[in-house]
Design a protein around this motif. Sequence first.
Motif, PDB file in Angstrom:
ATOM      1  N   ASP A  39       0.827  -1.209   0.000  1.00 52.15           N
ATOM      2  CA  ASP A  39       0.000   0.000   0.000  1.00 52.15           C
ATOM      3  C   ASP A  39       0.862   1.261   0.000  1.00 52.15           C
ATOM      4  O   ASP A  39       0.577   2.228  -0.711  1.00 52.15           O
ATOM      5  N   GLU A  46       4.947   0.315  -4.658  1.00 56.08           N
ATOM      6  CA  GLU A  46       3.522   0.391  -4.343  1.00 56.08           C
ATOM      7  C   GLU A  46       2.718  -0.419  -5.358  1.00 56.08           C
ATOM      8  O   GLU A  46       2.974  -0.340  -6.558  1.00 56.08           O
ATOM      9  N   TYR A  48      -1.386  -1.259  -5.262  1.00 52.75           N
ATOM     10  CA  TYR A  48      -2.653  -1.255  -4.519  1.00 52.75           C
ATOM     11  C   TYR A  48      -3.437  -2.547  -4.700  1.00 52.75           C
ATOM     12  O   TYR A  48      -4.123  -2.994  -3.775  1.00 52.75           O
ATOM     13  N   MET A  73      -9.536   1.462   1.389  1.00 55.88           N
ATOM     14  CA  MET A  73      -9.326   1.273  -0.050  1.00 55.88           C
ATOM     15  C   MET A  73     -10.654   1.315  -0.799  1.00 55.88           C
ATOM     16  O   MET A  73     -10.751   1.924  -1.863  1.00 55.88           O
ATOM     17  N   ARG A  76     -11.992   5.020  -0.881  1.00 56.40           N
ATOM     18  CA  ARG A  76     -11.301   5.919  -1.801  1.00 56.40           C
ATOM     19  C   ARG A  76     -11.210   5.381  -3.231  1.00 56.40           C
ATOM     20  O   ARG A  76     -10.762   6.094  -4.132  1.00 56.40           O
ATOM     21  N   ARG A  78      -9.158   2.995  -4.147  1.00 60.21           N
ATOM     22  CA  ARG A  78      -7.725   2.816  -4.364  1.00 60.21           C
ATOM     23  C   ARG A  78      -7.416   1.320  -4.409  1.00 60.21           C
ATOM     24  O   ARG A  78      -7.455   0.637  -3.400  1.00 60.21           O
ATOM     25  N   GLY A  79      -7.139   0.814  -5.611  1.00 58.68           N
ATOM     26  CA  GLY A  79      -6.831  -0.603  -5.769  1.00 58.68           C
ATOM     27  C   GLY A  79      -8.070  -1.475  -5.917  1.00 58.68           C
ATOM     28  O   GLY A  79      -7.972  -2.635  -6.279  1.00 58.68           O
ATOM     29  N   LYS A  82     -14.447   1.805  -6.128  1.00 54.30           N
ATOM     30  CA  LYS A  82     -14.994   2.561  -5.006  1.00 54.30           C
ATOM     31  C   LYS A  82     -16.360   1.988  -4.638  1.00 54.30           C
ATOM     32  O   LYS A  82     -17.215   1.784  -5.493  1.00 54.30           O
TER      33      LYS A  82
END
Length: 185
Positions: A39, A46, A48, A73, A76, A78-79, A82
């Motif tokens: 992360d 990095e 994600y 995660m 947001r 992220r990876g 949403k």
Amino acid sequence: MLLVGRGIPKNYAESVAWFRKAADQGHAKAQSYLGAAYDFGYGLREDYHQAAIWYRKAAEQGNAPAITSLASMYERGRGLLKNEEEAARLYRQAAEQGFAPAQNGLGEMLRDGRGVKQDYTESVVWFRKAAAQNQMSGIHNLGLAYAYGLGVARNVSEGESWLRKAAKMGYAPAPKALEKLRQLQ
């Protein structure tokens, strides 16, 4: 010890190698640490997607920090796609284990009506639990709730007290919130 340099020099790459060995054997805390390494790029690049995979493995074993990181995660995008509903569900799961960052995260979702029905009163319950464990953003959010009367009777002096505590702890948004509150009075 390699991760924080306790008694020996910090070595993220070597600590990641040891976390991976333990994670591959199903150790939830190591899986959570490996997720954090991906992360935030500790000892490796990095990634994600990999972070989410390792957080999920630890979360499936009930590891509250991993559950909270997975919630973040989702919150947001992220990876993962949403998904605020899933984020709120996961925050609640970890919050109910008593994990202060999750308590604050759930409080924020409730306050803002993201992923759940907006409920200022319940948000304050969770901010108070996080603040009781000296979680800085929980202290800050509790201060804002009192200062503006969100879920509790408005009490500017109580709000200022909580915001001052957050500022004294080094929580960066707190001084600005205090200044804004003073300008409104």
